[in-house]
Design a protein around this motif. Structure first.
Motif, mmCIF file in Angstrom:
data_model
loop_
_atom_site.group_PDB
_atom_site.id
_atom_site.type_symbol
_atom_site.label_atom_id
_atom_site.label_comp_id
_atom_site.label_asym_id
_atom_site.label_seq_id
_atom_site.Cartn_x
_atom_site.Cartn_y
_atom_site.Cartn_z
ATOM 1 N N UNK A 1 29.381 -39.427 65.636
ATOM 2 C CA UNK A 1 28.122 -40.155 65.686
ATOM 3 C C UNK A 1 27.658 -40.359 67.119
ATOM 4 N N UNK A 2 26.365 -40.593 67.281
ATOM 5 C CA UNK A 2 25.782 -41.023 68.550
ATOM 6 C C UNK A 2 25.149 -42.382 68.351
ATOM 7 N N UNK A 3 25.367 -43.265 69.309
ATOM 8 C CA UNK A 3 24.745 -44.577 69.208
ATOM 9 C C UNK A 3 23.238 -44.458 69.360
ATOM 10 N N UNK B 1 26.256 -39.818 52.934
ATOM 11 C CA UNK B 1 25.323 -38.797 52.487
ATOM 12 C C UNK B 1 25.021 -37.951 53.701
ATOM 13 N N UNK B 2 25.431 -36.697 53.698
ATOM 14 C CA UNK B 2 25.281 -35.918 54.926
ATOM 15 C C UNK B 2 24.707 -34.539 54.659
ATOM 16 N N UNK B 3 23.994 -34.053 55.658
ATOM 17 C CA UNK B 3 23.379 -32.735 55.600
ATOM 18 C C UNK B 3 24.224 -31.791 56.454
ATOM 19 N N UNK C 1 27.782 -33.568 61.463
ATOM 20 C CA UNK C 1 28.408 -34.819 61.901
ATOM 21 C C UNK C 1 29.592 -35.231 61.028
ATOM 22 N N UNK C 2 29.799 -34.567 59.889
ATOM 23 C CA UNK C 2 30.850 -34.977 58.960
ATOM 24 C C UNK C 2 31.789 -33.812 58.680
ATOM 25 N N UNK C 3 33.090 -34.105 58.708
ATOM 26 C CA UNK C 3 34.097 -33.139 58.279
ATOM 27 C C UNK C 3 35.065 -33.853 57.336
ATOM 28 N N UNK C 4 35.546 -33.138 56.339
ATOM 29 C CA UNK C 4 36.414 -33.726 55.314
ATOM 30 C C UNK C 4 37.773 -33.033 55.332
#
Length: 357
Positions: free
Chosen positions: A179-181, A158-160, A165-168
């Motif tokens: 991501x960052x820890x 689930x991303x905004x 942070x997400x690419x498809x």
């Protein structure tokens, strides 16, 4: 580590080629893996090996009389009511329990070292669906608007859009997350690995590691530097679905006591991940004080057969006692899982170096 002839390597490489079902394209990887196997067998003996999920509990030590190997107290001085996992549950340990750890040390390690390793590995564990004490882990972005988690057999994102942070990639059927820890202390995370090794160490070896035990119990990680520099951990990820076999923890003991190699090596295999470190012995490694030593690389990925690619490696330095965050790039697709972090070393690396302090 000595020279190993081609004639000696060839039959081992052929056996590996057969194990992975034959085929072309990975002859160099088979050859190098065979060489690593032979270097490891020549230089080390397997001291202990335990599966992490056997379906029944395995107990290390004796229930009575109880004595904690980390603080030295017995049942008259402290309590042993809690179930102490020799390897953290978040690394896939469902069955290996230690009678060697009292409640006080269990609480100490949980807060002071285990929490930092948990934070460092969180994103990777979510991507690999590595279940722990509370089931599958969940990842949340800094804004709390994006998430990544496992629900049953489903892997959900689930991303905004503004988080970025997400690419498809619809053509390749892949989803990539940057991501960052969570904030963690690298040296504390490294101590957690060392504590794992000390937990499964044979009782006859404990006297060789008294100083290391005292070091991992330090509350202030900046007081004492790691016993070897860098505090290196070789992290390997084998692409593809998780193996059918349970995870495993192993200790390898040096054969030649005069060799410029660490006395004890810890290897943890869990899901597609392998972690490898040296567990320093103030007694057996004292001839190496201030000197450079080599640690041979544990061969990984043999079970997968390179169907989804060769293992991806990273040599991570955990020497810092300062809080930090690091970035990860995770890729998920219907039939594979991969993780790429910054500064992965070459897959051709045969060993790595460190110096005792």
């Amino acid at each position: 580590m000595g020279d190993i002839s081609d004639e000696t390597i060839r039959p081992v490489a052929y056996d590996l080629w057969q194990q992975r079902g034959g085929g072309d394209g990975h002859a160099v990887a088979d050859w190098l893996t065979a060489r690593r196997v032979m270097i490891l067998q020549r230089s080390y003996e397997l001291a202990v090996s335990y599966e992490l999920a056997t379906g029944r509990k395995q107990y290390l030590g004796v229930r009575d009389p109880r004595k904690c190997r980390f603080c030295g107290r017995d049942a008259l001085q402290t309590t042993f009511r809690k179930e102490a996992h020799a390897i953290p549950e978040f690394l896939g340990n469902q069955s290996l329990i230690s009678y060697y750890e009292c409640d006080g040390c269990n609480d100490l390690f949980s807060k002071v070292v285990e929490d930092h390793l948990s934070k460092f590995t969180l994103g990777t564990r979510v991507a690999l669906q590595l279940r722990g004490k509370d089931g599958s882990p969940k990842f949340r972005s800094d804004s709390k608007r994006s998430r990544m988690e496992v629900k049953g057999e489903r892997f959900e994102f689930g991303f905004h859009v503004e988080d970025g942070i997400v690419s498809i990639d619809e053509e390749r059927h892949e989803i990539q997350c940057k991501l960052r820890t969570q904030p963690f202390i690298p040296l504390a995370a490294f101590k957690c690995f060392v504590k794992c090794g000390l937990s499964v160490l044979p009782e006859s070896e404990i006297s060789n590691f008294r100083d290391t035990i005292a070091w991992i119990r330090e509350l202030d990680h900046a007081i004492r530097p790691p016993p070897q520099k860098p505090a290196a951990c070789l992290i390997a990820l084998t692409p593809g679905p998780p193996p059918d076999t349970p995870g495993r923890v192993m200790l390898f003991r040096r054969r030649d006591h005069a060799a410029a190699m660490p006395y004890m090596m810890l290897v943890i295999e869990t899901s597609n991940l392998t972690f490898q470190i040296a567990v320093h012995s103030h007694e057996q490694d004292k001839h190496l004080d201030g000197k450079e030593m080599m640690m041979p690389r544990y061969p990984v990925g043999i079970w997968q057969g390179y169907r989804y690619g060769e293992p991806v490696l990273r040599l991570r330095d955990f020497s810092s006692a300062a809080v930090e965050r690091c970035r990860s790039c995770l890729t998920r697709s219907p039939n594979r899982a991969s993780c790429r972090r910054r500064s992965y070393s070459s897959p051709l690396m045969q060993s790595f170096k460190m110096t005792t302090t």
